[in-house]
Design an enzyme around this catalytic site. Structure first.
Site, mmCIF file in Angstrom:
data_model
loop_
_atom_site.group_PDB
_atom_site.id
_atom_site.type_symbol
_atom_site.label_atom_id
_atom_site.label_comp_id
_atom_site.label_asym_id
_atom_site.label_seq_id
_atom_site.Cartn_x
_atom_site.Cartn_y
_atom_site.Cartn_z
ATOM 1 N N VAL A 87 0.946 -1.045 0.100
ATOM 2 C CA VAL A 87 0.161 0.180 -0.025
ATOM 3 C C VAL A 87 0.933 1.152 0.004
ATOM 4 C CG1 VAL A 87 -1.822 1.189 1.394
ATOM 5 C CG2 VAL A 87 -1.934 -1.249 1.220
ATOM 6 N N HIS B 129 3.122 2.080 6.759
ATOM 7 C CA HIS B 129 2.594 1.408 7.710
ATOM 8 C C HIS B 129 3.644 0.338 8.490
ATOM 9 C CE1 HIS B 129 2.077 -0.629 3.885
ATOM 10 N NE2 HIS B 129 1.971 -2.019 4.633
ATOM 11 N N HIS C 97 3.892 -3.264 10.463
ATOM 12 C CA HIS C 97 3.204 -4.361 10.885
ATOM 13 C C HIS C 97 3.704 -4.704 12.278
ATOM 14 C CE1 HIS C 97 2.004 -5.584 6.748
ATOM 15 N NE2 HIS C 97 2.993 -5.102 6.335
#
Length: 130
Positions: free
Chosen positions: A89, A93, A95
């Site tokens: 994406v 981000h 994880h």
């Protein structure tokens, strides 16, 4: 065009949010590696983690630490693994993956398909850790 994460931040699409402040949000991955897999995202839409301003990058990691500690309290695992891949994406981000074995953070293996009820229960469990 807004990323899928920006759409979650803007509440245009649903997500199981486990934590949020004015700059960051954490929610369950809907295609997790293991139960309890969380994504931690800055609200500022930037594609590449090393393009974040230093204070945003450090804030992201401090926010992720709070989420990981809540996960540690409520999910049975050996520890919380951390990964930044950045290819799936175009929005930074991190994880956070509950680990029992090294294979739990293997991104090439098939993802789990959990029901919305299972995801809601896991999110509620993590929120209790704060």
């Amino acid at each position: 065009m807004a990323s899928i994460f920006t759409k979650i931040i803007n509440r245009e699409i649903p997500a199981q949010i486990v934590a949020e402040d004015e700059n960051y949000i954490a929610f369950l991955d809907i295609m997790p590696l293991v139960k309890g897999h969380v994504l931690v995202v800055p609200k500022q839409e930037v594609d590449y983690i090393f393009n974040l301003e230093p204070e945003v990058l450090s804030g992201l990691h401090l926010f992720a630490q709070k989420v990981a500690k809540a996960m540690d309290k409520t999910i049975k695992c050996t520890r919380i693994g951390v990964a930044v891949i950045g290819l799936e994406v175009p929005h930074v981000h991190v994880h956070l993956v509950p680990l029992k074995t090294m294979d739990d953070i293997n991104f090439t293996r098939p993802k789990l398909k959990l029901s919305s009820e299972e995801l809601a229960e896991i999110a509620n469990q993590i929120r209790k850790g704060f």
